[in-house]
Design a protein around this motif. Structure first.
Motif, PDB file in Angstrom:
ATOM      1  N   ILE A   1      -5.104   8.310   6.148  1.00 14.00           N
ATOM      2  CA  ILE A   1      -5.172   6.130   5.687  1.00 14.00           C
ATOM      3  C   ILE A   1      -3.772   5.700   6.527  1.00 14.00           C
ATOM      4  CG2 ILE A   1      -4.970   4.624   4.457  1.00 14.00           C
ATOM      5  CD1 ILE A   1      -7.904   6.157   3.970  1.00 14.00           C
ATOM      6  N   PHE A   2      -2.559   6.344   6.741  1.00 13.46           N
ATOM      7  CA  PHE A   2      -1.879   6.019   6.831  1.00 13.46           C
ATOM      8  C   PHE A   2      -2.204   6.087   9.180  1.00 13.46           C
ATOM      9  CE2 PHE A   2       2.153   7.471   9.641  1.00 13.46           C
ATOM     10  CZ  PHE A   2       2.960   5.845   9.750  1.00 13.46           C
ATOM     11  N   ILE A   3      -2.446   7.319   9.175  1.00 13.31           N
ATOM     12  CA  ILE A   3      -2.542   7.148  11.043  1.00 13.31           C
ATOM     13  C   ILE A   3      -3.509   6.424  11.006  1.00 13.31           C
ATOM     14  CG2 ILE A   3      -3.511   9.168  12.593  1.00 13.31           C
ATOM     15  CD1 ILE A   3      -2.707  11.440  10.790  1.00 13.31           C
ATOM     16  N   ILE A   4      -5.105   6.475  10.752  1.00 16.63           N
ATOM     17  CA  ILE A   4      -5.547   5.437  11.015  1.00 16.63           C
ATOM     18  C   ILE A   4      -4.938   3.545  11.449  1.00 16.63           C
ATOM     19  CG2 ILE A   4      -8.044   4.045  10.290  1.00 16.63           C
ATOM     20  CD1 ILE A   4      -8.211   7.311  12.027  1.00 16.63           C
ATOM     21  N   GLN A   5      -4.417   3.326  10.177  1.00 19.52           N
ATOM     22  CA  GLN A   5      -3.722   1.938  10.037  1.00 19.52           C
ATOM     23  C   GLN A   5      -3.069   2.096  11.131  1.00 19.52           C
ATOM     24  OE1 GLN A   5      -4.459  -0.458   8.282  1.00 19.52           O
ATOM     25  NE2 GLN A   5      -3.037  -2.104   8.753  1.00 19.52           N
ATOM     26  N   SER A   6      -1.542   3.262  11.232  1.00 25.26           N
ATOM     27  CA  SER A   6      -0.900   2.456  12.159  1.00 25.26           C
ATOM     28  C   SER A   6      -0.981   2.512  13.170  1.00 25.26           C
ATOM     29  CB  SER A   6       0.311   3.703  12.358  1.00 25.26           C
ATOM     30  OG  SER A   6      -1.172   5.148  12.642  1.00 25.26           O
ATOM     31  N   SER A   7      -2.868   2.159  13.634  1.00 28.47           N
ATOM     32  CA  SER A   7      -3.465   2.121  15.103  1.00 28.47           C
ATOM     33  C   SER A   7      -3.620   0.107  15.266  1.00 28.47           C
ATOM     34  CB  SER A   7      -4.231   2.877  14.924  1.00 28.47           C
ATOM     35  OG  SER A   7      -5.332   2.589  14.131  1.00 28.47           O
ATOM     36  N   VAL A   8      -3.163   0.206  14.562  1.00 26.97           N
ATOM     37  CA  VAL A   8      -3.713  -1.390  13.801  1.00 26.97           C
ATOM     38  C   VAL A   8      -2.318  -2.346  13.674  1.00 26.97           C
ATOM     39  CG1 VAL A   8      -5.874  -1.353  13.735  1.00 26.97           C
ATOM     40  CG2 VAL A   8      -4.227  -1.540  11.812  1.00 26.97           C
ATOM     41  N   ARG A   9      -2.495  -4.156  13.387  1.00 23.08           N
ATOM     42  CA  ARG A   9      -1.381  -4.398  13.132  1.00 23.08           C
ATOM     43  C   ARG A   9      -1.395  -4.398  11.678  1.00 23.08           C
ATOM     44  NH1 ARG A   9      -2.347 -11.073  15.058  1.00 23.08           N
ATOM     45  NH2 ARG A   9      -0.312 -10.782  14.665  1.00 23.08           N
TER      46      ARG A   9
ATOM     47  N   PRO B   1       0.640  -1.383  -0.378  1.00 23.53           N
ATOM     48  CA  PRO B   1       0.050  -0.055  -0.187  1.00 23.53           C
ATOM     49  C   PRO B   1       0.775   0.961   0.458  1.00 23.53           C
ATOM     50  CG  PRO B   1      -0.668  -1.625   1.507  1.00 23.53           C
ATOM     51  CD  PRO B   1       0.913  -2.116   1.484  1.00 23.53           C
ATOM     52  N   CYS B   2       1.770   1.868   0.741  1.00 24.66           N
ATOM     53  CA  CYS B   2       2.736   2.278   0.500  1.00 24.66           C
ATOM     54  C   CYS B   2       3.537   2.970  -0.852  1.00 24.66           C
ATOM     55  CB  CYS B   2       4.100   2.177   1.350  1.00 24.66           C
ATOM     56  SG  CYS B   2       3.659   2.113   3.312  1.00 24.66           S
ATOM     57  N   LEU B   3       3.553   1.630  -1.790  1.00 24.35           N
ATOM     58  CA  LEU B   3       4.214   1.568  -2.604  1.00 24.35           C
ATOM     59  C   LEU B   3       3.260   2.028  -3.929  1.00 24.35           C
ATOM     60  CD1 LEU B   3       6.391   1.582  -5.143  1.00 24.35           C
ATOM     61  CD2 LEU B   3       5.182  -1.070  -4.466  1.00 24.35           C
ATOM     62  N   SER B   4       2.344   2.022  -3.335  1.00 27.03           N
ATOM     63  CA  SER B   4       0.861   2.423  -4.082  1.00 27.03           C
ATOM     64  C   SER B   4       0.651   3.481  -4.144  1.00 27.03           C
ATOM     65  CB  SER B   4       0.333   1.140  -3.797  1.00 27.03           C
ATOM     66  OG  SER B   4      -0.270  -0.752  -4.685  1.00 27.03           O
ATOM     67  N   GLY B   5       0.454   3.990  -2.328  1.00 28.28           N
ATOM     68  CA  GLY B   5       0.709   5.965  -2.158  1.00 28.28           C
ATOM     69  C   GLY B   5       1.285   6.510  -3.144  1.00 28.28           C
TER      70      GLY B   5
ATOM     71  N   ILE C   1     -10.766  -2.810   9.640  1.00 27.17           N
ATOM     72  CA  ILE C   1     -10.684  -1.372   9.741  1.00 27.17           C
ATOM     73  C   ILE C   1      -9.550  -1.384   8.705  1.00 27.17           C
ATOM     74  CG2 ILE C   1      -8.961   0.821  10.745  1.00 27.17           C
ATOM     75  CD1 ILE C   1      -9.238  -0.199  13.505  1.00 27.17           C
ATOM     76  N   SER C   2      -8.685  -1.571   7.859  1.00 33.32           N
ATOM     77  CA  SER C   2      -7.952  -2.012   7.146  1.00 33.32           C
ATOM     78  C   SER C   2      -8.908  -2.374   6.443  1.00 33.32           C
ATOM     79  CB  SER C   2      -6.681  -3.296   7.170  1.00 33.32           C
ATOM     80  OG  SER C   2      -5.860  -2.569   8.277  1.00 33.32           O
ATOM     81  N   LEU C   3      -9.920  -2.618   5.530  1.00 32.78           N
ATOM     82  CA  LEU C   3     -11.361  -3.311   4.947  1.00 32.78           C
ATOM     83  C   LEU C   3     -12.017  -1.785   4.794  1.00 32.78           C
ATOM     84  CD1 LEU C   3     -12.413  -5.239   3.946  1.00 32.78           C
ATOM     85  CD2 LEU C   3     -14.114  -5.533   5.446  1.00 32.78           C
ATOM     86  N   ASP C   4     -11.815  -1.165   5.853  1.00 30.38           N
ATOM     87  CA  ASP C   4     -12.635   0.186   5.218  1.00 30.38           C
ATOM     88  C   ASP C   4     -11.802   0.998   4.969  1.00 30.38           C
ATOM     89  OD1 ASP C   4     -15.227  -0.777   6.754  1.00 30.38           O
ATOM     90  OD2 ASP C   4     -14.302  -0.477   8.975  1.00 30.38           O
ATOM     91  N   LEU C   5     -11.463   0.882   5.301  1.00 28.68           N
ATOM     92  CA  LEU C   5     -10.154   2.275   4.370  1.00 28.68           C
ATOM     93  C   LEU C   5      -9.547   1.160   2.781  1.00 28.68           C
ATOM     94  CD1 LEU C   5      -6.715   2.350   7.714  1.00 28.68           C
ATOM     95  CD2 LEU C   5      -8.654   3.928   6.675  1.00 28.68           C
TER      96      LEU C   5
ATOM     97  N   VAL D   1      -3.537  17.511  -1.845  1.00 25.42           N
ATOM     98  CA  VAL D   1      -5.675  17.012  -1.468  1.00 25.42           C
ATOM     99  C   VAL D   1      -5.171  15.123  -1.998  1.00 25.42           C
ATOM    100  CG1 VAL D   1      -8.215  15.651  -2.198  1.00 25.42           C
ATOM    101  CG2 VAL D   1      -7.061  18.094  -2.450  1.00 25.42           C
ATOM    102  N   GLY D   2      -4.686  14.795  -2.544  1.00 26.54           N
ATOM    103  CA  GLY D   2      -3.959  13.043  -1.941  1.00 26.54           C
ATOM    104  C   GLY D   2      -3.255  12.852  -1.046  1.00 26.54           C
ATOM    105  N   ALA D   3      -1.992  13.661  -0.334  1.00 31.90           N
ATOM    106  CA  ALA D   3      -1.436  14.057   0.412  1.00 31.90           C
ATOM    107  C   ALA D   3      -1.622  14.086   1.560  1.00 31.90           C
ATOM    108  CB  ALA D   3      -0.432  14.642   0.225  1.00 31.90           C
ATOM    109  N   LEU D   4      -3.007  14.654   2.166  1.00 31.62           N
ATOM    110  CA  LEU D   4      -4.194  14.891   3.410  1.00 31.62           C
ATOM    111  C   LEU D   4      -4.314  13.565   3.603  1.00 31.62           C
ATOM    112  CD1 LEU D   4      -5.110  18.096   3.018  1.00 31.62           C
ATOM    113  CD2 LEU D   4      -3.281  17.751   4.729  1.00 31.62           C
ATOM    114  N   PHE D   5      -5.212  12.659   2.163  1.00 31.63           N
ATOM    115  CA  PHE D   5      -6.603  11.712   2.179  1.00 31.63           C
ATOM    116  C   PHE D   5      -5.156  10.312   3.029  1.00 31.63           C
ATOM    117  CE2 PHE D   5      -7.804   7.562   0.216  1.00 31.63           C
ATOM    118  CZ  PHE D   5      -9.173   8.142   0.866  1.00 31.63           C
TER     119      PHE D   5
END
Length: 295
Positions: A99-107, A70-74, A143-147, A91-95
């Motif tokens: 996504i990164f902040i939310i994902q970093s809270s899970v495995r 996902p990081c490479l795709s971003g 959470i990752s699914l919803d992201l 806009v893309g960077a903020l989005f």
């Protein structure tokens, strides 16, 4: 059925002996496939649309973990946004920071779902991944699914409105145009309906499969499919159009794939269920043992 179980056991043995190279190859193929569909979906041209660039980035994934995809795709998408306009890049960077902040809270291992969910939409089998997640993954994978769902609808929004971010206009004019056209993403009824149904289906499967009654996995999958099928009622109810034939085929294909996944991950013989009791110095143990079906 016994023949299928024999094939399954042979595949499991092959994977067990060769996973050290099969997993990186799959990761590279997944990465290349996702980047290819991204470039086609957003109609990228130039370097980003060059198959050799996509091939090189895919090969890079061979040496890195799944969470890197996902990081490479971003990064790939941010470069594309940069070629379109500074506003789109911002806009893309903020989005993606969100996504990164939310994902970093899970495995981190579940981050692959952020890329896998849009890919399922590209392949027209979006109903499948919530079912697979519920059957095989942990609770935090929701959470990752919803992201991943958010990423897909963001990409769809960019595809439909990228002309509003044209480099030809003044930045102030672009901001005005963007603010006036942000509503289709924020107020997208389909986005919120899909988020709701897929989250409920994944959670229901996860919860029910963890109960100890017989056929809990099968029951969980059936309930998950029922929850997802309510889309065929809710779409017209909220005034959204649906390609009934296409969506029905997508749903049926996803159901078949989820049954195949259940066969590989949980093929239990409940007729041979045993209850075992034992103890140590601190605890009494009451264990329910269900054998796997063998060929």
């Amino acid at each position: 059925m016994e023949t299928l179980r024999q094939y399954r056991e042979n595949l499991q043995k092959i994977y067990g002996k060769n996973d050290y190279w099969m997993v990186p190859i799959f990761r590279s193929l997944f990465s290349m496939t996702f980047l290819f569909f991204l470039s086609r979906y957003l109609q990228m041209t130039g370097k980003l649309g060059n198959p050799m660039v996509i091939l090189s980035l895919g090969l890079l994934s061979f040496f890195l973990p799944f969470s890197f995809v996902p990081c490479l795709s971003g990064i790939f998408l941010l470069y594309y946004f940069y070629t379109q306009s500074i506003l789109l890049l911002g806009v893309g960077a903020l989005f993606f920071v969100f996504i990164f902040i939310i994902q970093s809270s899970v495995r981190g291992k579940y981050a692959i779902l952020i890329a896998a969910m849009p890919l399922c939409f590209f392949f027209r089998i979006p109903y499948f991944l919530p079912l697979l997640m519920g059957l095989t993954m942990g609770l935090s994978a929701v959470i990752s699914l919803d992201l991943g769902i958010l990423v897909y609808y963001f990409l769809r929004y960019i595809r439909e409105y990228k002309d509003k971010f044209s480099t030809g206009g003044d930045l102030v004019e672009q901001l005005d145009a963007f603010s006036g056209n942000l509503a289709p993403f924020i107020k997208n009824k389909e986005l919120f309906l899909v988020l709701l149904l897929f989250t409920l289906a994944a959670l229901a499967i996860f919860v029910i499969r963890n109960f100890s009654f017989n056929y809990s996995f099968e029951t969980a999958l059936a309930i998950g499919l029922c929850l997802e099928s309510t889309a065929f009622i809710l779409y017209p109810a909220v005034g959204m159009k649906m390609n009934l034939t296409g969506e029905l085929l997508s749903f049926l294909l996803s159901a078949v794939l989820s049954i195949v996944a259940l066969f590989f991950w949980h093929d239990a013989d409940y007729r041979g269920t045993e209850f075992v009791q034992f103890e140590d110095d601190a605890y009494y143990y009451h264990v329910k043992a269900v054998p796997k079906k063998k060929a």
